[in-house]
Design a protein around this motif. Sequence first.
Motif: not given
Ligand code: SF4
Length: 509
Positions: A123-125
Motif C-alpha cells: 500500500n501507499k496509505c
Molecule cells: S500505513 Fe504505511 S506501512 Fe502501513 S500499510 Fe499503509 S503504506 Fe504500508
Amino acid sequence: MTATLFSPPSEEVYPAPIKSVEPNSPAARAGVRPGDQLLRVNGQAVTDVLAYRHLLSQGEATLEISRPAKVPFFATPQDHHTVKAGGEAQTEPVQTFLFTVEWEDPGLDFEEVLFDGIKKCANKCDFCYVHQMPRGFRKSLYIMDDDYRLSFLYGSFVTLTNLSEHDIGRIIDENLSPLYVSVHTANQELRRDMMKWWRLKVKDPQATQIQGMIERLEGIDLYTQIVLLPGRNDGDNFDETMEYLSTRPNVISAAVVPIGLTEHRKNLPDVRTFTPHEARDLLKRANVWREKLLAERGTRFIFPSDEFYLLAGEPLPPEDAYEGFPMLENGVGMIRDFLNEGLPPLPTRLDTPRKVILGTGLLFAESLDLAVEPLRAIEGLEIEVRAVENLTFGKVTSVAGLLTGRCFRAAVKPGEADVLIVPPTTLRYGTELMIDNTSLDDLRTALKMDVRPGGSTLGELARVILEGALSSGPQFGMSVHAVKEGAVKASTVKEGAVKAGMVNTPFQS
Ligand code: SF4
C-alpha cells in the motif's frame, strides 16, 4: 530418533540459523550445534517458526540440518551442495544431515522467527507514518512491514492486502488466531482511496476486499483498528464501518486512533489532525455504539485511543470500561493503566533534597502534572513536569514515545535539576537508547544530571522519583521492531500464540 547423511532436493530453501540447542534434546543427541541451520522439515522448505511448529504438530518429522563444510562435522562429511537463501545462491559448500523426531520438541531455538524475511506492505496509505519520518534513523524504522505472521506472534496490525491464496490458506489451516487488522473503513471504495494499494504488489485482488476477507476468515478472531482521518472516514462513514464490523462475530473489537502526523510530510496528500470539536463528535458517536453493543454483545467493542479523549478535553473512561486493556500497545488505555496503580505510601520528607524533572510529550504533560501533585507535599522534593516539544518530528507530534535525545537536550538546561526522568516508551527495547540512538549516558553527560526511565504506572514512577528504583515499564520497539532489528524476545510474543503452542518460551521453535 535417527541421524543420516543425504542429498537434499534442489528447491529453494530459507536456511534458519540455530541460536541454541536444548541440552539432552533430540537435536542435541543428533549432534546439532548453535550456528547450524535448519533447511527442511519432511523434505519441505520452512519459511518461519509457525510453519515449523505446524509440521512438528503432524507427528513424525524429519529435520534436515546444514553446517558449513569448514566446521568439523559429527560424522564424515561427504555431501556438498548449493543452497539458495532468499533467492541468493550461496556457493560455500555445506554438509547436511537428517534426524527424526516423533511427537517430540527437537529442542531448537532459532535466531529469527521469520526465515524468509518480513513481508512488506502493498500500500501507499495517505496517512503512512513511515513516509513522513525524518531521514537518518535506523533502517529498521523505515521497513514497511505488513506480515500476518508478525500480527499473530506480536500483535502488529496488518492490512491483509498483500496476501496470496497460499497465505490465506495458512491462516485458516494453522488457525493463526487472533490477528490484528487495520480496517480503517468498511467502505471498499474509500479504503482503496485512503490506502492506494499497488496493483503490482497485490498478489490476489480479492485480498483487498476487506469485507470479503473478514468473512473468509470467519474462524479467526480479529482485533481491528481504524486510523481516522478527519473528513475522510469519520462522521457517517465511521458509523457505517461500525455497523458492519459489529455484526461480524469474528471481529472482537475496534480500536480507533487519530492520524499521526509529523512535520516531515513532503509531496504527500494534504491531511490534518482532529480539532477538539471533531474529536468530541467522534467520542459522541463512539459512545452511542459502545452503549448499544455493551447491551447487545456484552462488550463495548469500540475503544477510542487516549489521544481522542485528550484532544476532546473529555475525561478518560474508568478502568473496567477498557475490558482488560487488550489494545494497550495501540495507545488505548495507556493513561488509565498508568494511573491505575496509585501512589505508594509517601514519606513526609526526603533526607537528601532533590529536584526532579519529569520530561514528557505535550499531550500528556497536564495529566501527569495532576497525577504527581501529591508528591509535591514531600519536604525536600521539588518536582517539575516539563512538556517537551518534539524537535525531531515537529511540534505536531505530541506523544511522549517519539521524543528523542535531541528534544530532551533542548528542553533541559545542564545542571538545572538532580534527575531527569524520561518516559520508558522513548527507549528501544532492551536498551538505554532512544529512537535517535542517544543513550541515557549521553544525556547524563550532556545535561550534567542523573537521567532515568520512569515507570509504566504512577506507582512505579513514584518509586523511581523517591528511590531511584529501576523501571520495568514498556520500551519502544517491544515487538515487531525487535524482529526487524533481529532482537526477538520471547516475552514479547502474544500470549495467544504461546497458548496455541505455535511458539515456545523462550522461542524454542
Ligand atoms: S500505513 Fe504505511 S506501512 Fe502501513 S500499510 Fe499503509 S503504506 Fe504500508
